[in-house]
Scaffold this motif. Structure first.
Motif, PDB file in Angstrom:
ATOM      1  N   ARG A 380       6.091  25.516 -11.756  1.00 44.42           N
ATOM      2  CA  ARG A 380       7.293  25.534 -10.872  1.00 44.42           C
ATOM      3  C   ARG A 380       7.931  24.142 -10.679  1.00 44.42           C
ATOM      4  O   ARG A 380       9.163  23.971 -10.839  1.00 44.42           O
ATOM      5  N   GLU A 381       7.085  22.929 -10.679  1.00 42.79           N
ATOM      6  CA  GLU A 381       7.825  21.846 -10.487  1.00 42.79           C
ATOM      7  C   GLU A 381       8.592  21.333 -11.870  1.00 42.79           C
ATOM      8  O   GLU A 381       9.415  20.712 -12.071  1.00 42.79           O
ATOM      9  N   LEU A 382       7.843  21.862 -13.021  1.00 43.93           N
ATOM     10  CA  LEU A 382       8.634  21.541 -14.292  1.00 43.93           C
ATOM     11  C   LEU A 382       9.862  22.079 -14.374  1.00 43.93           C
ATOM     12  O   LEU A 382      10.831  21.592 -14.692  1.00 43.93           O
ATOM     13  N   PHE A 383       9.803  23.420 -14.137  1.00 47.51           N
ATOM     14  CA  PHE A 383      10.983  24.162 -14.084  1.00 47.51           C
ATOM     15  C   PHE A 383      12.201  23.685 -13.096  1.00 47.51           C
ATOM     16  O   PHE A 383      13.299  23.686 -13.522  1.00 47.51           O
ATOM     17  N   LYS A 384      11.769  23.211 -11.963  1.00 51.35           N
ATOM     18  CA  LYS A 384      12.734  22.607 -10.966  1.00 51.35           C
ATOM     19  C   LYS A 384      13.233  21.335 -11.643  1.00 51.35           C
ATOM     20  O   LYS A 384      14.426  21.047 -11.639  1.00 51.35           O
ATOM     21  N   ARG A 385      12.538  20.442 -12.210  1.00 51.81           N
ATOM     22  CA  ARG A 385      12.917  19.180 -12.792  1.00 51.81           C
ATOM     23  C   ARG A 385      13.810  19.651 -13.919  1.00 51.81           C
ATOM     24  O   ARG A 385      14.856  18.750 -14.164  1.00 51.81           O
ATOM     25  N   GLU A 386      13.556  20.445 -14.693  1.00 50.01           N
ATOM     26  CA  GLU A 386      14.283  20.814 -15.914  1.00 50.01           C
ATOM     27  C   GLU A 386      15.684  21.375 -15.389  1.00 50.01           C
ATOM     28  O   GLU A 386      16.806  21.130 -16.071  1.00 50.01           O
ATOM     29  N   GLU A 387      15.670  22.069 -14.565  1.00 45.14           N
ATOM     30  CA  GLU A 387      17.040  22.682 -13.575  1.00 45.14           C
ATOM     31  C   GLU A 387      17.786  21.283 -13.258  1.00 45.14           C
ATOM     32  O   GLU A 387      18.895  21.411 -13.408  1.00 45.14           O
ATOM     33  N   ILE A 388      17.309  20.587 -12.411  1.00 49.46           N
ATOM     34  CA  ILE A 388      18.092  19.461 -12.090  1.00 49.46           C
ATOM     35  C   ILE A 388      18.351  18.608 -13.088  1.00 49.46           C
ATOM     36  O   ILE A 388      19.763  18.030 -13.020  1.00 49.46           O
ATOM     37  N   SER A 389      17.756  18.351 -14.129  1.00 51.81           N
ATOM     38  CA  SER A 389      18.058  17.561 -15.356  1.00 51.81           C
ATOM     39  C   SER A 389      19.216  18.468 -15.958  1.00 51.81           C
ATOM     40  O   SER A 389      20.308  17.730 -16.356  1.00 51.81           O
ATOM     41  N   LEU A 390      19.530  19.622 -15.947  1.00 51.95           N
ATOM     42  CA  LEU A 390      20.630  20.502 -16.560  1.00 51.95           C
ATOM     43  C   LEU A 390      22.010  20.182 -15.798  1.00 51.95           C
ATOM     44  O   LEU A 390      22.878  19.919 -16.185  1.00 51.95           O
ATOM     45  N   LEU A 391      21.541  20.230 -14.305  1.00 49.74           N
ATOM     46  CA  LEU A 391      22.613  19.992 -13.482  1.00 49.74           C
ATOM     47  C   LEU A 391      23.252  18.661 -13.467  1.00 49.74           C
ATOM     48  O   LEU A 391      24.710  18.501 -13.337  1.00 49.74           O
ATOM     49  N   GLU A 392      22.376  17.614 -13.704  1.00 49.91           N
ATOM     50  CA  GLU A 392      22.980  16.238 -13.868  1.00 49.91           C
ATOM     51  C   GLU A 392      23.698  15.971 -15.192  1.00 49.91           C
ATOM     52  O   GLU A 392      24.831  15.571 -15.208  1.00 49.91           O
ATOM     53  N   ASP A 393      23.461  16.839 -16.125  1.00 52.82           N
ATOM     54  CA  ASP A 393      24.091  16.773 -17.569  1.00 52.82           C
ATOM     55  C   ASP A 393      25.549  17.277 -17.017  1.00 52.82           C
ATOM     56  O   ASP A 393      26.342  17.002 -17.644  1.00 52.82           O
ATOM     57  N   LEU A 394      25.474  18.710 -16.542  1.00 52.76           N
ATOM     58  CA  LEU A 394      26.914  19.110 -16.032  1.00 52.76           C
ATOM     59  C   LEU A 394      27.701  18.421 -15.298  1.00 52.76           C
ATOM     60  O   LEU A 394      28.962  18.190 -15.717  1.00 52.76           O
ATOM     61  N   ASN A 395      27.014  17.800 -14.235  1.00 51.50           N
ATOM     62  CA  ASN A 395      28.012  16.841 -13.487  1.00 51.50           C
ATOM     63  C   ASN A 395      28.293  15.607 -14.292  1.00 51.50           C
ATOM     64  O   ASN A 395      29.660  15.076 -13.972  1.00 51.50           O
ATOM     65  N   GLN A 396      27.730  14.958 -15.277  1.00 52.92           N
ATOM     66  CA  GLN A 396      28.223  14.125 -15.959  1.00 52.92           C
ATOM     67  C   GLN A 396      29.596  14.473 -16.994  1.00 52.92           C
ATOM     68  O   GLN A 396      30.390  13.510 -16.989  1.00 52.92           O
ATOM     69  N   VAL A 397      29.365  15.506 -17.408  1.00 54.06           N
ATOM     70  CA  VAL A 397      30.581  16.014 -18.288  1.00 54.06           C
ATOM     71  C   VAL A 397      31.558  16.120 -17.280  1.00 54.06           C
ATOM     72  O   VAL A 397      32.871  15.993 -17.594  1.00 54.06           O
ATOM     73  N   ILE A 398      31.665  16.629 -16.052  1.00 57.33           N
ATOM     74  CA  ILE A 398      32.663  16.911 -15.188  1.00 57.33           C
ATOM     75  C   ILE A 398      33.212  15.611 -14.763  1.00 57.33           C
ATOM     76  O   ILE A 398      34.349  15.236 -14.787  1.00 57.33           O
ATOM     77  N   GLU A 399      32.155  14.606 -14.523  1.00 57.76           N
ATOM     78  CA  GLU A 399      32.867  13.179 -14.083  1.00 57.76           C
ATOM     79  C   GLU A 399      33.603  12.426 -15.169  1.00 57.76           C
ATOM     80  O   GLU A 399      34.476  11.497 -15.092  1.00 57.76           O
ATOM     81  N   ASN A 400      33.023  12.829 -16.624  1.00 56.22           N
ATOM     82  CA  ASN A 400      33.817  12.152 -17.564  1.00 56.22           C
ATOM     83  C   ASN A 400      34.652  13.049 -18.224  1.00 56.22           C
ATOM     84  O   ASN A 400      35.012  12.740 -19.396  1.00 56.22           O
ATOM     85  N   ARG A 401      35.379  13.950 -17.397  1.00 57.72           N
ATOM     86  CA  ARG A 401      36.338  14.780 -18.132  1.00 57.72           C
ATOM     87  C   ARG A 401      37.566  14.015 -18.688  1.00 57.72           C
ATOM     88  O   ARG A 401      37.902  14.537 -19.637  1.00 57.72           O
ATOM     89  N   MET A 402      37.837  13.072 -17.848  1.00 56.54           N
ATOM     90  CA  MET A 402      39.297  12.404 -18.661  1.00 56.54           C
ATOM     91  C   MET A 402      38.875  11.596 -19.870  1.00 56.54           C
ATOM     92  O   MET A 402      39.651  11.549 -20.712  1.00 56.54           O
ATOM     93  N   GLU A 403      37.759  10.630 -19.709  1.00 47.52           N
ATOM     94  CA  GLU A 403      37.241  10.117 -21.017  1.00 47.52           C
ATOM     95  C   GLU A 403      37.221  11.104 -22.022  1.00 47.52           C
ATOM     96  O   GLU A 403      37.571  10.676 -23.425  1.00 47.52           O
TER      97      GLU A 403
END
Length: 550
Positions: A380-403
């Motif tokens: 469970r802990e591994l899956f939760k960390r993987e999910e949060i890592s994916l969400l951070e990846d998605l958020n980085q794409v959103i924040e860097n949209r103009m670049e």
């Protein structure tokens, strides 16, 4: 002698005479009384039955209510907590942050907070982001698009950039085999469980349409024909794939915080035993259109679908050159024990290794992306960390949209410039080889069939700092000039005017200074290294002599 009657004969007659009315009266009253009593008993029994039924219904509703509360309590423990999604993507504090920024309360199509009119520009974005969007559009129309039109670049790459694409939000594309959890993942990220507009999921192939989930003021579905006809959207170029495809294109608008910043695209699952023509539209071409415009591409698998067939192999060929935007997802990982999961993880890389020919493979996320809790006795802990890592990846794409948008336009400009240089070289070679007695068709056919004989591509590499890896395919120009005769093009030296200048100078200025400068303006103090040099961008007619002393 008169007849005489004895009393015995008279009494019956008198009795009958007197009892005849009673025989009619007494039975009538008795039957009536019986009827009345029976009706009263029936009404009483009916009332009692209604009371019993009402009591039973009351207790049934009470039991159902208690059962529903128990089910809700059980589901509250079964359904997964989604608070980390809002926290990682910064959705929970988005509204408060917007209100604290000069009274901002809403967000525009770019996810920019919109304040009172005096704080925003004509593009609906706070400065300098709105000004950057406007300037990017101006650079494209003044420096890049004229070169596209002059040398018909869109017929080579079939990628026409519209204003809607320049101003569009980041796009996240979901690809992969059927029933691996693509639609369930979107439902989970948006919290659409048990909502009227949740994407249909199942063990069988369920998604047969390209579904675009985007932000809107109210929840509604939009037909593909309407989406393609709306010039304000970025989907109008999809009309070229025909009406059969537009019937398989669906848009869903809904008011959601995440959709204010990003657009999701769900695609039909890949079925290896189905031929492409059976879909009724060019599936690979449509996928290529979305791939070219996606900011993030999730290629999803599950432990039961790791085999690679012809259609999936073709899909990875289309993804070549976009490795930095690809993320591999091994979904439904909680269905396996830890040891089996390790074997499946290795089998996935074994299957994909021949398809992804890069030094650094794409990031792989291992988890279970759906609303329900993880299976017991799993990581469970591994899956939760993987999910949060994916969400951070998605958020980085959103924040860097103009670049990312500026980098995309600049990369497009480099390709347009290389194409113009190649066409110009073809034109110059054709003019040099032509004589008074030469056959134009035979001369040009010889040049197109064997461009290396006339050093077409090598001359571009020698005279400009263009990388050989950026050069288009030679065979592509055989088809290009088969449709466009060489006489329809002018040389680059002829594409100049007194008032407008030269097209080559404009596009080189955009590549080397204007677009990097625009990128620096939205990131003050963090100038991108190498973007303004001709050595890095491949501009200039002469190669840089590294041995020359300055």
């Amino acid at each position: 002698m008169p007849a005489t009657h004895t009393p015995s004969t008279q009494r019956p007659s008198l009795f009958l005479a007197l009892s005849r009315p009673l025989c009619y009266l007494i039975p009538f009253d008795f039957l009536t009384l019986v009827y009345i009593v029976s009706e009263a008993i029936r009404v009483l029994l009916a009332a009692i039955m209604k009371g019993i039924v009402s009591i039973c219904c009351f207790f049934s509703l009470l039991v159902l209510a208690l059962a529903e509360e128990e089910v809700e309590d059980v589901l509250s423990h079964i359904l997964r907590d989604r608070s980390h999604i809002d926290e990682t993507l910064r959705l929970a504090s988005e509204e408060n942050a917007a209100e604290n920024y000069h009274g901002f309360k809403y967000f525009d199509s770019w996810g920019c907070p919109i304040p009172h009119l005096k704080y925003i520009d004509s593009w609906g974005c706070p400065k300098p982001l709105g000004a950057a969007i406007q300037k990017l559009r101006k650079i494209y129309h003044s420096a890049i698009k004229p070169m596209e039109q002059a040398y018909k670049y869109n017929e080579l790459r079939a990628h026409e950039i519209s204003d809607g694409e320049i101003t569009s939000k980041p796009m996240v594309l979901f690809l992969g085999p059927w029933s691996v959890g693509k639609s369930s993942m979107i439902n989970y990220l948006l919290g659409l469980k048990d909502s009227p507009y949740q994407l249909y999921t199942g063990a069988e192939p369920t998604t047969s349409e390209f579904t675009v989930i985007m932000h809107g003021e109210k929840t509604r579905s939009i037909e593909g024909i309407v989406m393609a006809a709306d010039s304000s959207r970025s989907f109008s170029p999809l009309e070229k794939f025909g009406q059969s495809f537009l019937e398989k294109l669906i848009g869903i608008e809904m008011p959601h915080k995440l959709l204010e910043r990003v657009t999701f695209v769900d695609t039909p699952g890949i079925i290896e035993n189905r031929k492409q023509q059976e879909r009724g539209y060019p599936f690979n071409d449509v996928c290529q259109w979305f791939i070219d415009r996606a900011d993030l591409i999730f290629v999803t698998f599950d432990p039961t679908k790791l085999d690679v067939g012809l259609e999936l192999e073709m899909l990875f060929r289309q993804l070549k050159g976009r490795e930095s935007q690809i993320r591999i997802i091994l979904n439904k990982a909680d269905n396996l024990a830890t040891q089996d999961l390790m074997r499946v993880y290795g089998a996935l890389f074994w299957s994909l290794a021949p398809l992804i020919n890069v030094t650094e493979p794409p990031r792989v996320y291992v988890s279970s992306f759906w609303p329900f809790d993880y299976a017991p006795d799993t990581s469970r802990e591994l899956f939760k960390r993987e999910e949060i890592s994916l969400l951070e990846d998605l958020n980085q794409v959103i924040e860097n949209r103009m670049e990312n948008k500026i980098a995309f336009i600049r990369q497009h400009a480099i390709r347009v410039r290389i194409h113009a240089l190649l066409v110009d070289r073809y034109v110059q070679t054709f003019k040099d080889k032509m004589s008074y007695f030469s056959d134009p068709d035979l001369v040009f056919k010889e040049i197109v069939d064997d461009p290396d004989k006339f050093f077409i591509f090598k001359s571009i590499l020698a005279k400009t700092n263009v990388s050989k890896f950026d050069l288009p395919n030679r065979e592509a120009y055989q088809d290009f000039f088969g449709v466009n005769p060489i006489g329809s093009f002018k040389s680059l030296s002829a594409q100049c005017s007194y008032s407008g200048g030269c097209l080559l100078d404009k596009i080189e200025k955009a590549i080397t200074s204007e677009l990097p400068g625009l990128l620096s303006s939205i990131n003050p103090g963090k100038a991108p290294p190498g973007l303004s040099s001709c050595e890095a961008t491949g501009c200039g007619d002469k190669p840089k002599n590294r041995y020359r002393k300055n």
